[in-house]
Design an enzyme around this catalytic site. Structure first.
Site: not given
Length: 714
Positions: A206, A333, A360, A637
């Site tokens: 979330g 991110d 990542k 999106c």
């Protein structure tokens, strides 16, 4: 055998709650299902019964190594399909099944859970928690689950809608259910629950939508909450909160500035949890900040603890023990939520208890798991955010030009990362860690000052998509963005260097399994399951399975016979250049596939024929509408469909004429609600939806390459 059931041609979100599934001949399955008799002692001694697979990574160490060697590098060529189970979905299936005392337990999309006879595939029971379709809107990568937990005769589900559900392993009937999500927060559960000290431990997702992350524990026998640890600090005026994290939150708060608690904070641990019973520590990896750009959450700077960190807490109480922050003030991110592995390594003549991580951000970290002290770190993929990690301070040397700014620039790793959630494996036989690896680039930027508006439940990526238009267009056309690299990397964690790699035509390869038979097992982007020698990477066997097995494979033994199993269900990862081959990339519906030596007579139905990519509409789109649509797309999106409208759950550059005609009905009317595309009528006006459509048509026109649309192979 359930293997012979017909494949569904469209996703069917099951409507039943609980029933005994009939076998293929229509007769119901009868008989007593053995209970999953898993307890603390059995988990601690898992290697004494290597034919079982008792937890997501087989043992508490999560090494995903099995000592089984009946299938080995001398006979693996005799492997054949023993049975398969259609999963009736085109959604991603990311879980590693469990196998306990002859019963295989599996969880598919929408958390539908099934028990099978592990030797034959006979369905024993199926349970559907009936997740409401609108929950897919809060799951950035679809209604997936990464696994189950087993404890004292029960199978435990972490459901997308926040429930922990304990099922009786004999019947599939619910024993207890507990809601883990705070009311009003855009949270979901996609990670596998873990057992630690008789408790179910679970994180949540979330952080991309403005939530505040936490990890919590529940009594595995009753579902009653035992402790809760917040990953980032909340409103200082409301401290303490009665949480296990209370004692450390004042320290964490000093690394933040402004009113971060009004925009969520993030940090969510959406999968990485591992338990060391000897040290009685639970370790978890934490995620990105909310909002992603630090300027919008902590404008005065600071490390923003505990974003992108490994945190260790006492398993019984949840109280803080240590942390190591991999990416201070994380803003790209780079969720540090990739799987964690525990091992004992000989380093500089000493036996060290370590925790290993390949997140990542592209660095491979080795830490002392008792103290959190950094032992070594080295990048395993190229990167532009940090030149190295200082071993004395443990801090990365961040490159100033990498910081997120209004002016866009190219960055690697991308938000997809050098390695994400796909499970890696460590083999104590070879001493190597095997990492599903990718090299991707992204155009990085943020909105200009004053333009970001926080809305709880909407993406906080805050990418600048309107500024520096010509520069952005040039960067989007850069060769680095046109085709990503994917490979299986064998990494020496002691010497911190590559041993070998296995190249693939694109990223998207799946999780990894290693075995005592010198086998290295991985699902490939070629829609196959492949097996290599673990010591040198030489391919030994490969079989088409109609889809991409992105999940972690597993192996088990029943009555002296070894099996290898994996869920083959493509999760539609964001990949540039995926359609640039001789025919468009396509997959069939998901299946659980199970292999054994000399198995014959069972075949998968053929995968659907790839269709040509549709040419986009040719009408030019109004520039002002495209510009407005770009900003709306980024906010609404991109989390599911990819920044720059490339890849994702559905690559929207390749809509058919029919879907173009239905665009407003889909986006606002909920026409595809049953497939998981919920209506956005509560977030978008008709004019805004039309602007997004114009942007997508414009992006499709930019990237349309007829040279790739060659006739299909016969």
């Amino acid at each position: 055998m359930v293997a012979l059931g017909a494949l569904a041609t469209v996703e069917a979100h099951a409507q039943h709650a609980l029933h005994t599934v009939p076998a293929v001949n229509g007769a119901p399955v009868t008989g007593v299902v053995p209970a999953a008799t898993v307890d603390q002692g059995r988990l601690e001694e898992a290697d004494r019964d290597p034919g079982q697979w008792l937890s997501p990574g087989r043992t508490w160490s999560e090494q995903r190594f099995s000592p089984l060697d009946r299938i080995n590098d001398t006979n693996v060529g005799r492997l054949g399909l023993a049975w398969f189970a259609p999963l009736n979905t085109y959604r991603g299936v990311e879980a590693t099944p469990l196998m306990i005392d002859g019963v295989l337990y599996n969880i598919s999309a929408w958390d539908i859970t099934t028990a099978y006879a592990a030797a034959t595939g006979k369905v024993l029971w199926t349970y559907d928690p009936k997740i409401a379709p609108e929950w897919a809107r809060l799951a950035c990568c679809g209604p997936v689950s990464r696994g189950l937990a087993a404890w004292q005769g029960h199978i435990i589900i972490a459901a997308l809608d926040g429930r922990l559900i304990s099922l009786d392993a004999r019947s599939g009937q619910p024993a207890w259910s507990t809601q883990t999500i705070e009311k009003g927060q855009p949270l979901s559960l996609t990670g596998a629950p873990r057992i630690a000290a008789g408790q179910v431990v679970i994180g949540n997702a979330g952080g991309d939508f403005g939530a505040r992350g936490y990890i919590s524990a529940y009594d595995a026998a009753t579902g009653k909450p035992t402790w809760k640890f917040y990953i980032v600090p909340g409103d200082p005026a409301r401290m303490p909160e009665g949480a296990a994290s209370d004692s450390i939150m004042p320290m964490a708060a000093r690394t933040w500035s402004g009113k971060w608690w009004t925009v969520g904070g993030g940090g969510n641990d959406w999968d990485a949890i591992v338990y060391d019973p000897k040290l009685d520590l639970v370790y978890f990896g934490t995620g990105n900040g909310s909002p992603h750009p630090q300027e919008f959450r902590s404008p005065g700077g600071g490390d923003n603890l505990f974003l992108c960190s490994i945190v260790a807490v006492n398993a019984h109480t949840g109280r803080y023990v240590w942390h190591y922050q991999e990416v201070p003030a994380e803003q790209w991110d780079y969720d540090c939520t990739a799987p964690l592995i525990l091992a004992d390594l000989n380093i500089e003549g000493k036996r060290r208890q370590v925790i290993m991580h390949a997140p990542k951000d592209g660095f491979f970290y080795v830490l002392d798991r008792a103290t959190g002290k950094l032992i070594s770190a080295r990048n395993f993929v190229p990167n532009m955010w940090a030149s190295h990690v200082d071993l004395k301070t443990g801090r990365p040397a961040i490159l100033p030009e990498a910081l997120v700014a209004e002016k866009p620039h190219l960055m690697t790793p991308s938000y997809g990362g050098g390695h994400s959630w796909n499970p890696m494996s460590y083999s104590p036989r070879t001493g190597l860690v095997y990492i599903p690896t990718m090299e991707q680039w992204m155009v990085e930027s943020r909105l200009p000052e004053g333009q970001f508006k926080f809305v709880l439940g909407q993406s906080t990526l805050a990418a600048g998509v309107n500024n520096y238009g010509e520069l952005r267009k040039q960067l989007n056309a850069a060769p680095e963005l046109q085709h990503d690299k994917g490979y299986l990397l064998a990494w020496d964690p002691v010497r911190q260097r590559e041993a070998f790699r296995i190249d693939y035509p694109n990223p998207g390869n799946g999780g990894v399994l290693t075995t005592g038979g010198n086998l290295l097992v991985e699902g490939t982007i070629n829609r196959t399951l492949a097996i290599y020698r673990a010591d040198n990477g030489r391919k030994l066997w490969e079989m088409p399975v109609a889809s991409v097995p992105v999940a972690g494979p597993m192996t088990y033994e029943v009555d002296g016979k070894q099996y290898i199993a994996v869920n083959a269900g493509w999760n539609s990862a964001i990949i540039h250049g995926l359609h640039s081959g001789p025919e468009p990339f396509s997959v069939g519906p998901a299946n659980l596939v199970v292999f054994a030596l000399d198995a014959k007579g069972v075949t998968l139905p053929p995968a659907p024929t790839a269709e040509s990519l549709p040419e986009p509409p040719t009408d030019p789109q109004p520039p002002e509408q495209v510009e407005a649509g770009a900003a709306l797309y980024s906010a609404q999106c991109a989390v599911c469909h990819g920044q720059n409208a490339a890849g994702g759950v559905k690559d929207l550059r390749y809509l058919t004429p029919e879907k173009h005609a239905q665009f407003i009905d889909i986006v606002l009317g909920g026409k595809l609600k049953k497939e998981g595309m919920e209506s956005f009528a509560d977030r978008l006006t008709p004019d805004q939806a039309q602007a997004i459509h114009a942007y997508l048509i414009s992006r499709a026109q930019e990237d349309w390459q007829p040279d790739f649309m060659r006739p299909r192979r016969k």
